[in-house]
Design a protein around this motif. Sequence first.
Motif: not given
Length: 268
Positions: A55-66
């Motif tokens: 989802s867009p929200d999870l994508e944002n979290v995962v991208d930040y963590w990467l």
Amino acid sequence: MLVALAVVLVPAFVIAPRPLATITSDGGFDGQRNLIGSFSESFVDYWSSGDRNFSPDLENVVDYWLHYHVVKAVIAAILLVVFIALGVLLWKAFLRAGGLKAGSRAALASAGAVVTVLALCSLAAVMANIQGATAPLSSLLPMLPIHASHGELADTLDQVRQRLADYPNTGDRTPPALEVMVGDFSRYHAVIAVAATTVAVVLAGMSVASWKRFARTGASDRRTRRVFRSFGLLSALLSLAVIVVAVANTATTADPAPALLAFFKGGW
């Protein structure tokens, strides 16, 4: 210069990743609690979406963590190079310290030992952050409040445990999100298995080279023999320990679901 670099990079390893990850990704998070809350909410939404794509929200979290782990991996890699170079200089100085007083020789040896330990810590940090950058979703999982007792998160975690207990024999009931999680968890352990194998080979080679240098050194040069004997033994022991890590992670890579279930049950 090397000492100055180390003095700057060590605190940078702790301080710099969050602001840099915020700049290079689509957004940041105001503190650890906010990150945990955002990940928990987006994880629940992703599980219930029935879609493989984040989802867009999870994508944002995962991208930040990467991005966070990429920054840490780069800083740790630079630190590793700095500590290796500094360690080589210190141990060479110790081997040439025949004319120095005992206190000076002890100081060189102590400094060399400390830098060697710091180099090993930097190597471990490089491996861990490459792992986190390669599989950021699995790297985020420890932030989930897996012992939540009520609410949507608790219900979602119960469903995850139930599906993992039957995996892969869940047929059409396998949620797409579960397949993504299992695959990411397998990759998470595959990265460390490959890295640990590579490090084990390098350490074994260093051990062989150290023992050869020890054998070629005359008995009268006790300092040189003592140094290379110590490095030969240390490298051999470390290579064995890293081999154990590689084997354990290879087994998890081949069958990740039980280990992932153990995590969600609080046993990992």
